[in-house]
Design an enzyme around this catalytic site. Structure first.
Site, PDB file in Angstrom:
ATOM      1  N   ASN A   3       0.867  -1.181   0.000  1.00  0.00           N
ATOM      2  CA  ASN A   3       0.000   0.000   0.000  1.00  0.00           C
ATOM      3  C   ASN A   3       0.902   1.228   0.000  1.00  0.00           C
ATOM      4  O   ASN A   3       1.454   1.591   1.034  1.00  0.00           O
ATOM      5  CB  ASN A   3      -0.900  -0.032   1.246  1.00  0.00           C
ATOM      6  CG  ASN A   3      -1.739   1.226   1.382  1.00  0.00           C
ATOM      7  OD1 ASN A   3      -1.809   2.042   0.465  1.00  0.00           O
ATOM      8  ND2 ASN A   3      -2.372   1.383   2.542  1.00  0.00           N
ATOM      9  N   LYS A  36       0.070   4.219  -0.237  1.00  0.00           N
ATOM     10  CA  LYS A  36      -0.581   5.417   0.319  1.00  0.00           C
ATOM     11  C   LYS A  36      -0.345   6.584  -0.652  1.00  0.00           C
ATOM     12  O   LYS A  36      -0.312   6.352  -1.867  1.00  0.00           O
ATOM     13  CB  LYS A  36      -0.074   5.678   1.742  1.00  0.00           C
ATOM     14  CG  LYS A  36      -0.198   4.412   2.611  1.00  0.00           C
ATOM     15  CD  LYS A  36       0.073   4.611   4.057  1.00  0.00           C
ATOM     16  CE  LYS A  36      -0.073   3.271   4.780  1.00  0.00           C
ATOM     17  NZ  LYS A  36       0.115   3.379   6.222  1.00  0.00           N
ATOM     18  N   HIS A  78      -9.368   1.166   5.331  1.00  0.00           N
ATOM     19  CA  HIS A  78      -8.066   1.428   5.957  1.00  0.00           C
ATOM     20  C   HIS A  78      -8.259   2.449   7.085  1.00  0.00           C
ATOM     21  O   HIS A  78      -9.050   3.384   6.954  1.00  0.00           O
ATOM     22  CB  HIS A  78      -7.075   1.949   4.912  1.00  0.00           C
ATOM     23  CG  HIS A  78      -5.672   1.947   5.423  1.00  0.00           C
ATOM     24  ND1 HIS A  78      -5.200   2.901   6.295  1.00  0.00           N
ATOM     25  CD2 HIS A  78      -4.646   1.083   5.232  1.00  0.00           C
ATOM     26  CE1 HIS A  78      -3.944   2.625   6.608  1.00  0.00           C
ATOM     27  NE2 HIS A  78      -3.587   1.512   5.974  1.00  0.00           N
ATOM     28  N   GLU A 135      -6.585   4.893   7.983  1.00  0.00           N
ATOM     29  CA  GLU A 135      -6.336   6.295   7.612  1.00  0.00           C
ATOM     30  C   GLU A 135      -7.562   6.901   6.939  1.00  0.00           C
ATOM     31  O   GLU A 135      -7.869   8.074   7.134  1.00  0.00           O
ATOM     32  CB  GLU A 135      -5.085   6.374   6.716  1.00  0.00           C
ATOM     33  CG  GLU A 135      -3.826   6.146   7.542  1.00  0.00           C
ATOM     34  CD  GLU A 135      -2.651   5.564   6.772  1.00  0.00           C
ATOM     35  OE1 GLU A 135      -2.657   5.580   5.540  1.00  0.00           O
ATOM     36  OE2 GLU A 135      -1.719   5.091   7.451  1.00  0.00           O
ATOM     37  N   GLU A 165      -4.796  -4.586  10.985  1.00  0.00           N
ATOM     38  CA  GLU A 165      -3.800  -3.525  11.080  1.00  0.00           C
ATOM     39  C   GLU A 165      -4.018  -2.740  12.371  1.00  0.00           C
ATOM     40  O   GLU A 165      -4.844  -1.801  12.394  1.00  0.00           O
ATOM     41  CB  GLU A 165      -3.919  -2.566   9.884  1.00  0.00           C
ATOM     42  CG  GLU A 165      -3.607  -3.193   8.553  1.00  0.00           C
ATOM     43  CD  GLU A 165      -3.056  -2.179   7.557  1.00  0.00           C
ATOM     44  OE1 GLU A 165      -2.008  -2.461   6.974  1.00  0.00           O
ATOM     45  OE2 GLU A 165      -3.652  -1.103   7.394  1.00  0.00           O
ATOM     46  N   GLY A 185       3.129   2.625  10.718  1.00  0.00           N
ATOM     47  CA  GLY A 185       4.079   3.714  10.509  1.00  0.00           C
ATOM     48  C   GLY A 185       4.840   4.124  11.756  1.00  0.00           C
ATOM     49  O   GLY A 185       5.493   5.167  11.773  1.00  0.00           O
ATOM     50  N   SER A 231       4.081  -1.787  10.323  1.00  0.00           N
ATOM     51  CA  SER A 231       5.532  -1.838  10.489  1.00  0.00           C
ATOM     52  C   SER A 231       6.142  -3.203  10.156  1.00  0.00           C
ATOM     53  O   SER A 231       7.059  -3.659  10.845  1.00  0.00           O
ATOM     54  CB  SER A 231       5.926  -1.387  11.911  1.00  0.00           C
ATOM     55  OG  SER A 231       5.532  -0.046  12.133  1.00  0.00           O
TER      56      SER A 231
HETATM   57  P1  13P Z   1       3.409   0.595   7.593  1.00  0.00           P
HETATM   58  O1  13P Z   1       3.920  -0.688   6.987  1.00  0.00           O
HETATM   59  O2  13P Z   1       4.120   1.818   7.061  1.00  0.00           O
HETATM   60  O3  13P Z   1       3.370   0.549   9.091  1.00  0.00           O
HETATM   61  O4  13P Z   1       1.888   0.770   7.105  1.00  0.00           O
HETATM   62  C1  13P Z   1       1.009  -0.283   7.242  1.00  0.00           C
HETATM   63  C2  13P Z   1      -0.233   0.046   6.525  1.00  0.00           C
HETATM   64  O5  13P Z   1      -1.000   0.913   6.922  1.00  0.00           O
HETATM   65  C3  13P Z   1      -0.529  -0.682   5.270  1.00  0.00           C
HETATM   66  O6  13P Z   1      -1.828  -0.478   4.838  1.00  0.00           O
END
Ligand code: 13P
Length: 248
Positions: free
Chosen positions: A13, A15, A92, A94, A164, A170, A209
């Site tokens: 992903n 983003k 997601h 976010e 997640e 992150g 992560s």
């Molecule tokens: P990270 O791998 O940067 O922690 O992000 C995970 C994520 O949100 C994937 O959708």
């Protein structure tokens, strides 16, 4: 105990990151790799979907709940079809936070993806305060129930789930393999009550992560079937090493 035919899956992903050069680099990296035992999906920002060649499986990061029409800035499932997208990330954290996506809206979007015969990657996961107060199982069950009650258990044979935990996204604070396994087993257990065959076969990804140096231990957990990768999916070498961990 049901047998299963689950294959590991690693989805990157991006983003709101990446550029045309990364599309090229990632394609090159993946084309040179031998990954026969798992599936790889790249979910870039929308403008880059059309730049990948057909060897790369694609996913989008979002979808409109509407079919078409006056919805400025939205992307329909038919458009994704035209760009050979096979997967759509839905719910997601976010988007739930930045765009106020409710459980109900997430369920509608899952329905939209299923209607078009694409595969939703449905994300669930708790924030840090919910992890700390110990009510995360209830929190995740409610997120799942919203979709289950909208589309029904049978549709879950066409869904990929992603756990997640928000506190791990992150942050570099990866869930331990035991923490991930505990929640993945719980999620599978929620589905077993409704259909043990679907529960045994549904692919459940871990996200938060994941890096080259922790992927193998996470993916070797009994109920972890691969990963949804954010930051590390922006570096073709790191991403490939995560894919190789799933390929074993
Ligand atoms: P990270 O791998 O940067 O922690 O992000 C995970 C994520 O949100 C994937 O959708």
């Amino acid at each position: 105990m049901q047998t299963n035919s689950r294959r590991q899956l690693v989805a990157g992903n991006w983003k709101m990151n990446g550029d045309k050069a990364l599309v090229e680099q990632m394609q090159k990296q993946l084309a040179g790799a031998s990954l026969k035992n798992m599936d790889v999906v790249i979910c870039p920002p929308f403008p880059y979907l059309g730049l990948f060649d057909s060897r790369v499986k694609l996913g989008s990061q979002n979808i409109s709940e509407f079919d078409s029409g006056a919805h400025t800035g939205e992307i329909s499932i038919a458009m994704l079809h035209e760009f050979n997208c096979e997967y759509v990330i839905v719910g997601h954290s976010e988007r739930r936070a930045d765009n106020n996506e409710s459980d109900e809206l997430v369920a509608k979007k899952v329905e939209q993806v299923l209607k078009a015969n694409l595969t939703p990657i449905l994300c669930v996961g708790e924030p840090e305060n919910v992890r700390e107060d110990g009510t995360f199982f209830d929190y995740i069950a409610a997120q799942l129930d919203a979709v289950l009650s909208k589309v029904g258990i049978n549709q879950f044979s066409k869904i990929v789930l992603a756990y997640e935990p928000i506190w791990a996204i992150g942050t570099g604070k990866t869930a331990s393999p035991a923490q991930a396994q505990e929640v993945h087993a719980f999620i599978r257990g929620c589905l077993v009550k409704q259909d043990d065959n679907i529960a045994a076969n549904i692919v459940i990804l871990y996200g938060g992560s994941v890096k080259g140096n922790n992927a193998q231990e996470l993916f070797s957990q009994a109920d972890v079937d691969g990963g949804l990768i954010g930051g590390a999916s922006l570096n073709p070498e790191d991403f490939l090493s995560i894919c190789q961990a799933a390929n074993q």
